[in-house]
Design a protein around this motif. Structure first.
Motif, PDB file in Angstrom:
ATOM      1  N   SER A 133       1.005  -1.151  -0.028  1.00  0.00           N
ATOM      2  CA  SER A 133       0.109   0.120   0.033  1.00  0.00           C
ATOM      3  C   SER A 133       0.908   1.469   0.034  1.00  0.00           C
ATOM      4  CB  SER A 133      -0.881   0.039   1.231  1.00  0.00           C
ATOM      5  OG  SER A 133      -0.135   0.057   2.297  1.00  0.00           O
ATOM      6  N   THR A 134       0.239   2.313  -0.420  1.00  0.00           N
ATOM      7  CA  THR A 134       1.021   3.644  -0.292  1.00  0.00           C
ATOM      8  C   THR A 134       1.561   3.842   0.986  1.00  0.00           C
ATOM      9  OG1 THR A 134      -0.304   4.406  -2.403  1.00  0.00           O
ATOM     10  CG2 THR A 134       0.978   5.891  -0.709  1.00  0.00           C
ATOM     11  N   ALA A 135       0.589   3.772   1.733  1.00  0.00           N
ATOM     12  CA  ALA A 135       1.301   4.204   3.439  1.00  0.00           C
ATOM     13  C   ALA A 135       2.033   3.190   4.061  1.00  0.00           C
ATOM     14  CB  ALA A 135      -0.114   4.197   4.372  1.00  0.00           C
ATOM     15  N   GLY A 136       1.780   1.911   3.546  1.00  0.00           N
ATOM     16  CA  GLY A 136       2.936   1.057   3.893  1.00  0.00           C
ATOM     17  C   GLY A 136       4.218   1.251   3.559  1.00  0.00           C
ATOM     18  N   ASN A 137       4.285   1.885   2.202  1.00  0.00           N
ATOM     19  CA  ASN A 137       5.544   2.083   1.499  1.00  0.00           C
ATOM     20  C   ASN A 137       6.033   3.241   2.282  1.00  0.00           C
ATOM     21  OD1 ASN A 137       7.597   2.506  -0.366  1.00  0.00           O
ATOM     22  ND2 ASN A 137       6.358   1.516  -2.058  1.00  0.00           N
ATOM     23  N   LEU A 138       5.371   4.225   2.715  1.00  0.00           N
ATOM     24  CA  LEU A 138       5.707   5.265   3.326  1.00  0.00           C
ATOM     25  C   LEU A 138       6.802   5.071   4.707  1.00  0.00           C
ATOM     26  CD1 LEU A 138       2.984   8.054   3.339  1.00  0.00           C
ATOM     27  CD2 LEU A 138       5.296   8.195   2.591  1.00  0.00           C
ATOM     28  N   LEU A 139       5.786   3.935   5.265  1.00  0.00           N
ATOM     29  CA  LEU A 139       6.628   3.545   6.520  1.00  0.00           C
ATOM     30  C   LEU A 139       7.422   2.102   6.343  1.00  0.00           C
ATOM     31  CD1 LEU A 139       3.454   3.636   8.708  1.00  0.00           C
ATOM     32  CD2 LEU A 139       5.250   5.352   8.386  1.00  0.00           C
ATOM     33  N   GLN A 140       7.888   1.839   5.220  1.00  0.00           N
ATOM     34  CA  GLN A 140       9.078   0.872   4.938  1.00  0.00           C
ATOM     35  C   GLN A 140      10.169   0.831   5.796  1.00  0.00           C
ATOM     36  OE1 GLN A 140      10.861  -1.589   1.199  1.00  0.00           O
ATOM     37  NE2 GLN A 140       9.803   0.015   0.889  1.00  0.00           N
ATOM     38  N   ARG A 141      10.572   0.042   6.341  1.00  0.00           N
ATOM     39  CA  ARG A 141      11.403  -0.106   7.488  1.00  0.00           C
ATOM     40  C   ARG A 141      13.004  -0.609   6.697  1.00  0.00           C
ATOM     41  NH1 ARG A 141      10.854  -1.094  13.432  1.00  0.00           N
ATOM     42  NH2 ARG A 141      12.269   0.587  13.366  1.00  0.00           N
ATOM     43  N   ILE A 153       5.951  16.037   3.084  1.00  0.00           N
ATOM     44  CA  ILE A 153       6.908  14.660   3.152  1.00  0.00           C
ATOM     45  C   ILE A 153       8.323  15.158   3.516  1.00  0.00           C
ATOM     46  CG2 ILE A 153       7.570  14.649   0.934  1.00  0.00           C
ATOM     47  CD1 ILE A 153       7.190  11.527   0.991  1.00  0.00           C
ATOM     48  N   ALA A 154       8.659  16.456   3.520  1.00  0.00           N
ATOM     49  CA  ALA A 154      10.223  16.793   3.611  1.00  0.00           C
ATOM     50  C   ALA A 154      10.262  16.729   5.136  1.00  0.00           C
ATOM     51  CB  ALA A 154      10.552  18.057   3.036  1.00  0.00           C
ATOM     52  N   GLU A 155       9.109  16.920   5.865  1.00  0.00           N
ATOM     53  CA  GLU A 155       9.219  16.924   7.332  1.00  0.00           C
ATOM     54  C   GLU A 155       8.746  15.814   8.259  1.00  0.00           C
ATOM     55  OE1 GLU A 155       6.702  20.600   8.468  1.00  0.00           O
ATOM     56  OE2 GLU A 155       7.616  21.796   6.855  1.00  0.00           O
ATOM     57  N   PHE A 156       8.297  14.757   7.303  1.00  0.00           N
ATOM     58  CA  PHE A 156       7.736  13.463   7.836  1.00  0.00           C
ATOM     59  C   PHE A 156       8.734  12.418   8.542  1.00  0.00           C
ATOM     60  CE2 PHE A 156       6.473   9.011   7.172  1.00  0.00           C
ATOM     61  CZ  PHE A 156       4.813   9.289   7.888  1.00  0.00           C
ATOM     62  N   TYR A 157       9.895  12.494   7.958  1.00  0.00           N
ATOM     63  CA  TYR A 157      10.743  11.579   8.673  1.00  0.00           C
ATOM     64  C   TYR A 157      11.926  12.443   9.335  1.00  0.00           C
ATOM     65  CZ  TYR A 157       9.330   8.399   4.691  1.00  0.00           C
ATOM     66  OH  TYR A 157       8.421   7.559   3.754  1.00  0.00           O
ATOM     67  N   PRO A 183      17.743   6.956  16.555  1.00  0.00           N
ATOM     68  CA  PRO A 183      17.406   6.226  15.200  1.00  0.00           C
ATOM     69  C   PRO A 183      16.012   5.325  15.323  1.00  0.00           C
ATOM     70  CG  PRO A 183      19.201   5.122  15.988  1.00  0.00           C
ATOM     71  CD  PRO A 183      18.912   6.320  17.060  1.00  0.00           C
ATOM     72  N   HIS A 184      15.557   5.077  16.321  1.00  0.00           N
ATOM     73  CA  HIS A 184      14.222   4.162  16.499  1.00  0.00           C
ATOM     74  C   HIS A 184      12.888   5.070  16.184  1.00  0.00           C
ATOM     75  CE1 HIS A 184      14.994   5.802  20.353  1.00  0.00           C
ATOM     76  NE2 HIS A 184      13.816   5.434  20.787  1.00  0.00           N
ATOM     77  N   ILE A 185      13.304   6.626  16.281  1.00  0.00           N
ATOM     78  CA  ILE A 185      12.190   7.111  16.191  1.00  0.00           C
ATOM     79  C   ILE A 185      12.237   7.977  14.539  1.00  0.00           C
ATOM     80  CG2 ILE A 185      10.651   9.244  16.882  1.00  0.00           C
ATOM     81  CD1 ILE A 185      12.274   8.922  19.687  1.00  0.00           C
ATOM     82  N   GLU A 186      11.532   7.064  13.605  1.00  0.00           N
ATOM     83  CA  GLU A 186      11.641   7.177  12.250  1.00  0.00           C
ATOM     84  C   GLU A 186      11.171   8.264  11.649  1.00  0.00           C
ATOM     85  OE1 GLU A 186      11.283   3.432  10.652  1.00  0.00           O
ATOM     86  OE2 GLU A 186      13.125   2.580  11.395  1.00  0.00           O
ATOM     87  N   THR A 187       9.804   8.639  12.157  1.00  0.00           N
ATOM     88  CA  THR A 187       8.803   9.485  11.747  1.00  0.00           C
ATOM     89  C   THR A 187       8.311  10.525  12.619  1.00  0.00           C
ATOM     90  OG1 THR A 187       6.899   8.240  11.473  1.00  0.00           O
ATOM     91  CG2 THR A 187       8.113   8.033  10.027  1.00  0.00           C
ATOM     92  N   VAL A 231      17.109   8.859   5.220  1.00  0.00           N
ATOM     93  CA  VAL A 231      15.918   9.055   4.761  1.00  0.00           C
ATOM     94  C   VAL A 231      15.621   9.010   3.258  1.00  0.00           C
ATOM     95  CG1 VAL A 231      15.431  10.113   7.066  1.00  0.00           C
ATOM     96  CG2 VAL A 231      16.021  11.400   5.055  1.00  0.00           C
ATOM     97  N   PRO A 232      14.587   9.307   2.692  1.00  0.00           N
ATOM     98  CA  PRO A 232      14.551   9.693   1.180  1.00  0.00           C
ATOM     99  C   PRO A 232      15.143  11.043   1.167  1.00  0.00           C
ATOM    100  CG  PRO A 232      12.501   8.796   1.782  1.00  0.00           C
ATOM    101  CD  PRO A 232      13.265   8.888   3.053  1.00  0.00           C
ATOM    102  N   TRP A 233      16.157  11.419   0.455  1.00  0.00           N
ATOM    103  CA  TRP A 233      16.964  12.304   0.626  1.00  0.00           C
ATOM    104  C   TRP A 233      16.690  13.697  -0.587  1.00  0.00           C
ATOM    105  CZ3 TRP A 233      19.860  13.350   4.627  1.00  0.00           C
ATOM    106  CH2 TRP A 233      20.751  14.370   4.578  1.00  0.00           C
TER     107      TRP A 233
END
Length: 332
Positions: free
Chosen positions: A113-121, A194-198, A205-209, A273-275
């Motif tokens: 899913s779109t949201a799952g991909n956003l949160l992919q680890r 999204i630039a502020e999401f990650y 490092p365990h607090i990813e978003t 993070v996505p850079w």
């Protein structure tokens, strides 16, 4: 496998309430939403993820892809295949379609899913191996990747606590498109660029978003396409399919009279993070769309890279990837 509670939510409100309630009732316990499960289930099998509560959100009406304020709203449950093959996405946001189709396999894209991909680890091998030290998996334990096998790991946005790479292709494109993440939480709804999401790893490092306990991603919004913009995604990898990026570049470029008037550049495979390569954008805008200028932009983007023992090659590779992507997009 660890025991966990399971709830099938029938509404967004029920999903958010169930997650928030579980997080409050079990201090320190994790709550996870599940959609396609292509990442979460794998990590649960590895014992890396140990949620005490799993909330199934597949019944929610969050899969539509629809126009919104001149742009596009992509529901959180929209499957990657549906997004990549949507006519509007292919026409106005081609970089997103190309990025998604470059990732995983058709079978996974049909589920993810779109949201799952956003949160992919991360796919860092030390994160996925319980015998290794990993601050992202177990805060304060250390990071064996620092002096270990780090060929695929990050060179941008790293800290002394973590060098794990964000694995997503989708999110690199979303970064270049200035996407906004819709979030429903116990304190109300909010929209986060999204630039502020990650979060960068720093000391945590365990607090990813920026997500808080119980927060539910409901959609991703894309702004109206920039008039006359050309876009493209280039992914460099060890094999042609079903492989993560060693380096990638998402480009959104507008030109007039041979000069760049609008530029968005994002990199994958090299950042924690996505850079977003803002330094490269500053070099490009207002300047001629030439290879020489593209090389200067790439140099600016990678000037703060911090390679480790095995991934120094990524610095030059990422530069060449960006230059080639800019050259291809500008000539389209």
């Amino acid at each position: 496998m660890e025991q966990f509670g399971f709830v099938s939510a029938r509404s967004e409100a029920q999903a958010a309430e169930a997650a928030a309630r579980s997080a409050t009732a079990q201090i320190g316990a994790s709550v996870r939403y599940v959609a396609g499960g292509t990442n979460l289930v794998d990590l649960m099998k590895l014992d890396v993820e140990r949620p005490k509560q799993v909330v199934d959100i597949n019944a929610l009406e969050m899969s539509r892809i629809e126009p919104m304020n001149g742009g596009l709203r992509i529901g959180a449950l929209a499957r990657n295949s549906d997004v990549a093959n949507d006519a509007t996405v292919k026409r106005d946001y081609a970089v997103l379609s190309q990025a998604i189709l470059s990732g995983a396999s058709p079978q996974i894209r049909n589920m993810a899913s779109t949201a799952g991909n956003l949160l992919q680890r991360t796919r860092c091998p030390y994160f996925r191996d319980l015998a290794q030290k990993c601050n992202k998996r177990e805060p304060g334990s250390g990071c064996d990747a620092m002096e270990g096998h780090n060929r695929m790991l990050a060179i941008l946005g790293t800290s002394e606590h973590c060098i794990a790479t964000n694995p997503s292709d989708q999110n690199v494109a979303l970064m270049a498109l200035d996407a906004v993440v819709e979030i429903r939480g116990k304190s109300g709804n909010r929209n986060v660029p999204i630039a502020e999401f990650y979060n960068l790893p720093g000391t945590t490092p365990h607090i990813e978003t920026v997500l808080e306990p119980g927060d539910l991603i409901t959609a991703v919004r894309l702004p109206a396409p920039v008039e006359g913009a050309k876009t493209g995604y280039l992914k460099l990898r060890d094999r042609a399919a079903y492989e993560f990026a060693v380096a990638s570049a998402a480009i959104v470029l507008s030109m007039s009279g041979g000069r760049v008037t609008h530029a968005r550049v994002a990199l994958g495979g090299v950042g924690t993070v996505p850079w977003r390569a803002r330094e490269a954008e500053a070099v490009l805008v207002g300047q001629p769309a030439t290879r020489e200028q593209f090389v200067r932009a790439a140099e600016a983007a990678l000037k703060d890279a911090k390679p480790r023992s095995e991934n120094g090659f990524k610095v030059e590779l990422a530069k060449r990837c960006m230059v080639h992507a800019l050259t291809t997009v500008s000539a389209a």
